[in-house]
Write a protein that holds these residues in place. Structure first.
Motif, PDB file in Angstrom:
ATOM      1  N   ARG A 212      59.435  12.353 -22.829  1.00 22.08           N
ATOM      2  CA  ARG A 212      58.322  13.253 -22.380  1.00 22.08           C
ATOM      3  C   ARG A 212      57.884  12.987 -21.088  1.00 22.08           C
ATOM      4  N   GLN A 213      57.751  13.831 -19.974  1.00 24.29           N
ATOM      5  CA  GLN A 213      57.420  13.582 -18.742  1.00 24.29           C
ATOM      6  C   GLN A 213      56.234  14.643 -18.437  1.00 24.29           C
ATOM      7  N   GLN A 214      54.997  14.039 -18.503  1.00 24.87           N
ATOM      8  CA  GLN A 214      53.907  14.949 -18.041  1.00 24.87           C
ATOM      9  C   GLN A 214      53.864  15.200 -16.558  1.00 24.87           C
ATOM     10  N   PRO A 215      53.203  16.106 -16.089  1.00 24.82           N
ATOM     11  CA  PRO A 215      53.223  16.583 -14.645  1.00 24.82           C
ATOM     12  C   PRO A 215      52.767  15.583 -13.751  1.00 24.82           C
ATOM     13  N   GLY A 216      53.672  15.283 -12.814  1.00 28.55           N
ATOM     14  CA  GLY A 216      53.589  14.334 -11.810  1.00 28.55           C
ATOM     15  C   GLY A 216      53.710  12.841 -12.234  1.00 28.55           C
ATOM     16  N   GLN A 217      54.260  12.483 -13.443  1.00 29.66           N
ATOM     17  CA  GLN A 217      54.203  11.209 -14.269  1.00 29.66           C
ATOM     18  C   GLN A 217      55.832  10.884 -14.283  1.00 29.66           C
ATOM     19  N   SER A 218      55.828   9.697 -14.650  1.00 30.86           N
ATOM     20  CA  SER A 218      57.347   9.088 -14.878  1.00 30.86           C
ATOM     21  C   SER A 218      57.808   9.724 -16.501  1.00 30.86           C
TER      22      SER A 218
ATOM     23  N   PHE B 258      72.514   9.295 -19.806  1.00 30.94           N
ATOM     24  CA  PHE B 258      72.502  10.619 -19.576  1.00 30.94           C
ATOM     25  C   PHE B 258      71.571  11.444 -19.949  1.00 30.94           C
ATOM     26  N   PHE B 259      71.070  12.268 -19.174  1.00 29.88           N
ATOM     27  CA  PHE B 259      69.803  13.256 -19.479  1.00 29.88           C
ATOM     28  C   PHE B 259      70.440  14.700 -19.498  1.00 29.88           C
ATOM     29  N   GLY B 260      69.722  15.366 -20.338  1.00 31.64           N
ATOM     30  CA  GLY B 260      69.713  16.889 -20.576  1.00 31.64           C
ATOM     31  C   GLY B 260      68.966  17.281 -19.204  1.00 31.64           C
ATOM     32  N   PRO B 261      69.047  18.592 -19.267  1.00 32.99           N
ATOM     33  CA  PRO B 261      68.422  19.202 -17.985  1.00 32.99           C
ATOM     34  C   PRO B 261      66.920  19.379 -18.457  1.00 32.99           C
ATOM     35  N   GLY B 262      66.421  19.191 -19.352  1.00 31.42           N
ATOM     36  CA  GLY B 262      65.004  19.410 -19.816  1.00 31.42           C
ATOM     37  C   GLY B 262      64.557  20.631 -20.082  1.00 31.42           C
ATOM     38  N   THR B 263      63.284  20.553 -20.923  1.00 30.96           N
ATOM     39  CA  THR B 263      62.722  21.875 -21.296  1.00 30.96           C
ATOM     40  C   THR B 263      61.182  21.653 -20.795  1.00 30.96           C
ATOM     41  N   ARG B 264      60.872  22.684 -19.832  1.00 31.78           N
ATOM     42  CA  ARG B 264      59.524  22.691 -19.134  1.00 31.78           C
ATOM     43  C   ARG B 264      58.741  23.580 -20.283  1.00 31.78           C
ATOM     44  N   LEU B 265      57.735  22.867 -20.879  1.00 18.56           N
ATOM     45  CA  LEU B 265      56.766  23.656 -21.664  1.00 18.56           C
ATOM     46  C   LEU B 265      55.308  23.697 -21.110  1.00 18.56           C
ATOM     47  N   THR B 266      54.994  24.995 -21.038  1.00 18.73           N
ATOM     48  CA  THR B 266      53.569  25.223 -20.669  1.00 18.73           C
ATOM     49  C   THR B 266      52.662  25.661 -22.151  1.00 18.73           C
ATOM     50  N   VAL B 267      51.819  25.137 -22.388  1.00 17.23           N
ATOM     51  CA  VAL B 267      50.995  25.539 -23.407  1.00 17.23           C
ATOM     52  C   VAL B 267      49.509  26.167 -22.849  1.00 17.23           C
ATOM     53  N   LEU B 268      49.209  27.331 -23.111  1.00 18.70           N
ATOM     54  CA  LEU B 268      47.971  28.015 -22.735  1.00 18.70           C
ATOM     55  C   LEU B 268      46.804  27.848 -23.451  1.00 18.70           C
TER      56      LEU B 268
ATOM     57  N   ASN C 258      51.731  22.188 -33.222  1.00 14.67           N
ATOM     58  CA  ASN C 258      50.245  22.352 -33.089  1.00 14.67           C
ATOM     59  C   ASN C 258      50.061  22.086 -31.635  1.00 14.67           C
ATOM     60  N   MET C 259      50.525  22.978 -30.749  1.00 18.96           N
ATOM     61  CA  MET C 259      50.414  22.618 -29.485  1.00 18.96           C
ATOM     62  C   MET C 259      48.969  22.745 -28.675  1.00 18.96           C
TER      63      MET C 259
ATOM     64  N   ASP D 286      50.090  19.033 -24.284  1.00 19.35           N
ATOM     65  CA  ASP D 286      51.456  19.056 -24.420  1.00 19.35           C
ATOM     66  C   ASP D 286      52.328  19.424 -23.379  1.00 19.35           C
ATOM     67  N   SER D 287      51.726  20.139 -22.337  1.00 20.19           N
ATOM     68  CA  SER D 287      52.516  20.784 -21.454  1.00 20.19           C
ATOM     69  C   SER D 287      53.277  19.722 -20.601  1.00 20.19           C
ATOM     70  N   SER D 288      54.624  19.839 -20.680  1.00 16.98           N
ATOM     71  CA  SER D 288      55.237  18.479 -20.014  1.00 16.98           C
ATOM     72  C   SER D 288      56.879  19.064 -19.792  1.00 16.98           C
ATOM     73  N   ILE D 289      57.511  18.049 -19.369  1.00 18.68           N
ATOM     74  CA  ILE D 289      58.936  18.371 -19.551  1.00 18.68           C
ATOM     75  C   ILE D 289      59.537  17.544 -20.724  1.00 18.68           C
ATOM     76  N   TYR D 290      60.359  18.042 -21.567  1.00 19.51           N
ATOM     77  CA  TYR D 290      60.948  17.104 -22.668  1.00 19.51           C
ATOM     78  C   TYR D 290      62.265  17.147 -22.385  1.00 19.51           C
ATOM     79  N   LEU D 291      62.784  15.838 -22.526  1.00 22.33           N
ATOM     80  CA  LEU D 291      64.587  15.807 -22.116  1.00 22.33           C
ATOM     81  C   LEU D 291      64.836  14.678 -23.170  1.00 22.33           C
ATOM     82  N   CYS D 292      66.023  15.261 -23.637  1.00 22.35           N
ATOM     83  CA  CYS D 292      66.992  14.289 -24.491  1.00 22.35           C
ATOM     84  C   CYS D 292      67.974  13.588 -23.707  1.00 22.35           C
ATOM     85  N   SER D 293      68.408  12.414 -24.257  1.00 20.08           N
ATOM     86  CA  SER D 293      69.239  11.524 -23.592  1.00 20.08           C
ATOM     87  C   SER D 293      70.377  10.861 -24.614  1.00 20.08           C
ATOM     88  N   VAL D 294      71.390  10.382 -24.044  1.00 21.25           N
ATOM     89  CA  VAL D 294      72.373   9.679 -24.859  1.00 21.25           C
ATOM     90  C   VAL D 294      72.930   8.511 -24.026  1.00 21.25           C
ATOM     91  N   TRP D 295      73.554   7.487 -24.828  1.00 24.24           N
ATOM     92  CA  TRP D 295      74.117   6.622 -23.988  1.00 24.24           C
ATOM     93  C   TRP D 295      75.653   6.803 -24.088  1.00 24.24           C
TER      94      TRP D 295
END
Lengths: 113, 113
Positions: free
Chosen positions: B36-42, B103-113, B82-83, B87-96
């Motif tokens: 998970r990558q929260q806004p502006g975070q690592s 290596f990482f996927g392109p990410g899923t940008r989630l916004t919860v209102l 139960n968002m 929980d608004s973040s970018i979610y990324l999967c990765s593999v070795w």
């Protein structure tokens, strides 16, 4: 928790100049990897440097690793506007540490045309 | 290097609902990771998903909130349940890959209102 600390947090340079980003970590590592992320998109793998290596090159990228100081640096030479991105270092402790990566806070690089 | 795709690339969801993110890899891999990558975070590791076993969650993440499936060696899903707006973040999967590069996927940008 993040193991790596990166500095600077933000860097602004002119096109053509070199950019140097530093990463420090706390525990022993198996490998250290550098990634680039453009505008909140996925991470692009740049370079992996193993704990028994001191320097690696890839195109305009040069990575150094000093395990005695627990630090690494990423140098981008002759920067271009397209290099504008966030750069992250990530360390892994190897199989016994679950092969998981621990990321630094990142450096936001802006290259002005 | 592995080629990773994620669906959806982005979504806007209402509070209290759930979203399932899919991660597809073009080769068979033993370990897959969700970050998970929260806004502006690592990036922060959520869990490690191995085929045929329960996912291993990092401190601060629980299965009830982030259930993970790993039905085969090329696919995994992460559900954000139960968002809430936090929980608004970018979610990324990765593999070795075979060379210890992750290596990482392109990410899923989630916004919860």
């Amino acid at each position: 928790s993040q193991q790596g600390e990166e500095d600077p947090q933000a860097l602004s340079i002119q096109e053509g100049e070199n950019a140097t980003m530093n990463c420090s970590y706390k525990t022993s590592i198996n490998n250290l990897q550098w990634y680039r992320q453009n505008s909140g998109r996925g991470l692009v793998h740049l370079i992996l440097i193993r704990s028994n290596e001191r320097e690696k090159h890839s195109g305009r990228l040069r990575v150094t690793l000093d395990t005695s100081k627990k630090s690494s640096s990423l140098l981008i030479t002759a920067s271009r506007a397209a290099d504008t991105a966030s750069y992250f270092c990530a360390t892994d402790g190897g199989y016994n540490a679950g092969n998981m990566l621990t990321f630094g806070g990142g450096t936001r690089l802006m290259v002005k045309p | 290097s592995a080629v990773i795709s994620q669906k959806p690339s982005r979504d806007i969801c209402q509070r209290g609902t759930s979203l399932t993110i899919q991660c597809q890899v073009d080769s068979q891999v033993t370990m897959m990771f969700w970050y998970r990558q929260q806004p502006g975070q690592s990036l922060t590791l959520i869990a490690t998903a191995n085929q045929g076993s329960e996912a291993t969650y990092e401190s601060g993440f629980v299965i009830d909130k982030f259930p993970i499936s790993r039905p085969n060696l090329t696919f995994s899903t992460l559900t954000v349940s139960n968002m809430s707006p936090e929980d608004s973040s970018i979610y990324l999967c990765s593999v070795w890959d075979n060379y210890n590069e992750q290596f990482f996927g392109p990410g899923t940008r989630l916004t919860v209102l």
